[in-house]
Design a protein around this motif. Structure first.
Motif, short mmCIF file in Angstrom:
data_model
loop_
_atom_site.label_atom_id
_atom_site.label_comp_id
_atom_site.label_asym_id
_atom_site.label_seq_id
_atom_site.Cartn_x
_atom_site.Cartn_y
_atom_site.Cartn_z
N HIS A 266 0.72 -1.30 -0.04
CA HIS A 266 0.11 0.13 0.04
C HIS A 266 0.93 1.17 -0.06
O HIS A 266 0.44 2.25 -0.40
CB HIS A 266 -1.04 -0.10 1.14
CG HIS A 266 -0.36 0.25 2.42
ND1 HIS A 266 0.39 -0.65 3.27
CD2 HIS A 266 -0.38 1.74 3.43
CE1 HIS A 266 0.63 -0.12 4.38
NE2 HIS A 266 0.37 1.25 4.28
N LEU A 267 2.14 1.24 0.59
CA LEU A 267 2.89 2.48 0.67
C LEU A 267 3.51 2.81 -0.88
O LEU A 267 3.54 3.83 -1.13
CB LEU A 267 3.90 2.43 1.77
CG LEU A 267 3.38 2.53 3.16
CD1 LEU A 267 4.56 2.12 4.16
CD2 LEU A 267 3.07 4.06 3.28
N LEU A 268 3.96 1.65 -1.48
CA LEU A 268 4.45 1.56 -2.78
C LEU A 268 3.22 1.82 -3.95
O LEU A 268 3.35 3.06 -4.61
CB LEU A 268 5.04 0.39 -3.15
CG LEU A 268 5.97 0.56 -4.42
CD1 LEU A 268 7.18 1.59 -4.29
CD2 LEU A 268 6.48 -0.88 -5.05
N ASP A 269 1.88 1.58 -3.65
CA ASP A 269 0.95 2.08 -4.39
C ASP A 269 0.63 3.34 -4.18
O ASP A 269 0.38 4.30 -5.10
CB ASP A 269 -0.29 1.13 -4.04
CG ASP A 269 -1.52 1.37 -4.86
OD1 ASP A 269 -1.26 1.39 -6.18
OD2 ASP A 269 -2.76 1.97 -4.60
N GLU A 270 0.61 3.87 -2.68
CA GLU A 270 0.57 5.18 -2.39
C GLU A 270 1.85 6.30 -3.30
O GLU A 270 1.11 7.51 -3.81
CB GLU A 270 0.62 5.38 -1.09
CG GLU A 270 0.52 6.80 -0.49
CD GLU A 270 0.65 7.05 0.91
OE1 GLU A 270 1.67 7.37 1.34
OE2 GLU A 270 -0.18 6.58 1.59
N ALA A 271 2.75 5.82 -3.34
CA ALA A 271 3.82 6.44 -4.05
C ALA A 271 3.55 6.71 -5.49
O ALA A 271 3.68 7.80 -5.99
CB ALA A 271 5.32 5.76 -3.85
#
Length: 201
Positions: A61-66
């Motif tokens: 989810h953090l990489l998707d947020e990026a």
């Protein structure tokens, strides 16, 4: 696992729960996100500009947020601008994610009820995978470790990064870390001089 998570795990593992400065980690994490987005073909670089590609489905989810935070209009964003914008408090978000996933726990440093707690890595599959990547001298993880000052003393040459775009990101991360350290030193000198004025020295 992702490069940012592996890097954060190794920064804790190699420093006994006391990782580098949060600001340094945040900049490096933002750079590591770019490298994973390059690997997923979600971005490419035009010089030092981040050009978004197709929008892949990303499980982390953090990489998707990026990926969602990319500037999608020309002239696009420079790698350096990305590091400072995306990197703001990014280490806090990654620490929270690892803790929520059970990969980090908090242990008291002393026996007293109000003793400070420190973050301790759990013996998890994610940690073992990060260690495997570290011990294999994977070039990208090794380069981030070098930039953050957590490399072991090793013999022989360090593995080199052969991808030009990845090398560009790593070079900008190194420059940003040096700039941050310069600002810390400048602030420390300024504060010391201010203290001396008040003491009449």
């Amino acid at each position: 696992m992702t490069t940012p998570r592996d890097m954060l795990i190794m920064s804790l593992d190699r420093t006994s729960g006391h990782p580098p400065e949060r600001g340094d980690l945040s900049l490096a994490l933002a750079g590591a996100e770019l490298i994973d987005l390059l690997g997923a073909q979600a971005i490419s670089l035009d010089g030092d500009r981040i050009v978004p590609g197709y929008r892949p489905a990303i499980a982390d989810h953090l990489l998707d947020e990026a990926a969602s935070a990319l500037v999608r209009q020309a002239p696009y964003e420079s790698v350096d601008d990305w590091l400072w914008r995306r990197g703001r408090d990014l280490s806090t978000a990654y620490f929270a994610a690892l803790e929520a996933d059970g990969q980090l726990t908090r242990q008291r440093e002393g026996r007293l009820p109000f003793s400070p707690r420190r973050l301790v890595l759990a013996d998890s599959p994610a940690r073992r995978l990060a260690v495997d990547r570290w011990t294999s001298d994977e070039p990208v993880l090794a380069a981030f470790a070098e930039a953050l000052g957590i490399r072991d003393e090793r013999t022989g040459d360090d593995p080199s990064v052969v991808d030009d775009e990845v090398a560009t990101v790593l070079a900008v991360v190194n420059d940003a870390l040096r700039h941050l350290e310069f600002e810390r030193q400048r602030r420390a000198i300024h504060d010391a001089a201010f203290d001396n004025i008040w003491r009449g020295e």
